[in-house]
Design a protein around this motif. Structure first.
Motif, mmCIF file in Angstrom:
data_model
loop_
_atom_site.group_PDB
_atom_site.id
_atom_site.type_symbol
_atom_site.label_atom_id
_atom_site.label_comp_id
_atom_site.label_asym_id
_atom_site.label_seq_id
_atom_site.Cartn_x
_atom_site.Cartn_y
_atom_site.Cartn_z
ATOM 1 N N GLY A 146 18.107 -27.844 -15.368
ATOM 2 C CA GLY A 146 17.054 -28.549 -14.641
ATOM 3 C C GLY A 146 16.347 -27.580 -13.726
ATOM 4 N N HIS A 147 15.840 -28.077 -12.610
ATOM 5 C CA HIS A 147 15.158 -27.229 -11.638
ATOM 6 C C HIS A 147 15.928 -27.276 -10.324
ATOM 7 C CE1 HIS A 147 11.094 -27.938 -13.861
ATOM 8 N NE2 HIS A 147 11.985 -27.315 -14.602
ATOM 9 N N CYS A 148 16.229 -26.113 -9.768
ATOM 10 C CA CYS A 148 16.924 -26.053 -8.483
ATOM 11 C C CYS A 148 16.016 -26.602 -7.373
ATOM 12 C CB CYS A 148 17.357 -24.622 -8.159
ATOM 13 S SG CYS A 148 16.011 -23.489 -7.765
ATOM 14 N N ALA A 149 16.580 -26.834 -6.224
ATOM 15 C CA ALA A 149 15.827 -27.421 -5.105
ATOM 16 C C ALA A 149 14.624 -26.554 -4.717
ATOM 17 C CB ALA A 149 16.752 -27.615 -3.890
ATOM 18 N N GLU A 150 14.818 -25.226 -4.705
ATOM 19 C CA GLU A 150 13.712 -24.337 -4.296
ATOM 20 C C GLU A 150 12.552 -24.408 -5.294
ATOM 21 O OE1 GLU A 150 16.955 -23.042 -4.520
ATOM 22 O OE2 GLU A 150 17.364 -23.193 -2.387
ATOM 23 N N CYS A 151 12.880 -24.367 -6.595
ATOM 24 C CA CYS A 151 11.845 -24.412 -7.623
ATOM 25 C C CYS A 151 11.180 -25.787 -7.674
ATOM 26 C CB CYS A 151 12.409 -24.019 -8.992
ATOM 27 S SG CYS A 151 12.842 -22.268 -9.101
ATOM 28 N N ALA A 152 11.984 -26.843 -7.514
ATOM 29 C CA ALA A 152 11.444 -28.194 -7.538
ATOM 30 C C ALA A 152 10.458 -28.400 -6.384
ATOM 31 C CB ALA A 152 12.566 -29.223 -7.474
#
Length: 155
Positions: A146-152
């Protein structure tokens, strides 16, 4: 297994814990193994054998064969010093060598970051299903992408 508390190590303490766990398993902590573990532990993201060979080669001032690194990484996985991220054909240092847990990786599709999560309760159904099918020495490794918090947050 669940309910067991362990201490995550970092830096020199991680290297000491890895050395102690490897020696306790009956293996030797050689200079090359130390260099490979230190290079692996220094990577913030899962590292391939080629990444590690390049790091160790730069440190030693001479080329290091990826095949040699693969053999050492295989040993590290067997002795629980490292975890293999199957989908990336890469490795991460185990921050608590000597503790055995089922492994869940949360992998960011954008930046490549991998977070290692121990949750034996969550993987228990997988373990039981494999054992019911006649498998022994079951060691679940789950990878969630998925997408990590920073990328999201950047989306």
């Amino acid at each position: 297994m669940s309910g067991h508390h362990h201490h995550d190590f970092a830096g020199d303490k991680l290297i000491e814990a890895a050395r102690d766990a490897l020696v306790a398993s009956g293996e030797q902590w050689t200079e090359m193994r130390a260099d490979v573990f230190e290079a692996l532990a220094a990577h913030e993201k899962p590292a391939s054998a080629y990444d590690i060979a390049e790091s160790v080669g730069a440190r030693r001032g001479k080329r290091v064969a990826a095949n040699s690194v693969y053999r050492i990484l295989d040993l590290f996985v067997r002795t629980n010093l490292a975890r293999r991220v199957e989908s990336a054909n890469a490795y991460v240092a185990n921050s608590h060598p000597g503790c055995r847990h089922d492994c869940i990786f949360l992998i960011c599709d954008l930046c490549g970051k991998a977070v290692h999560n121990d949750d034996d309760k969550l993987t228990g159904a997988l373990r039981l299903a494999a054992q019911a099918a006649g498998f022994a020495e079951v060691r679940p490794v789950v990878e969630i992408r998925g997408h990590c918090a920073e990328c999201a947050a950047e989306d």
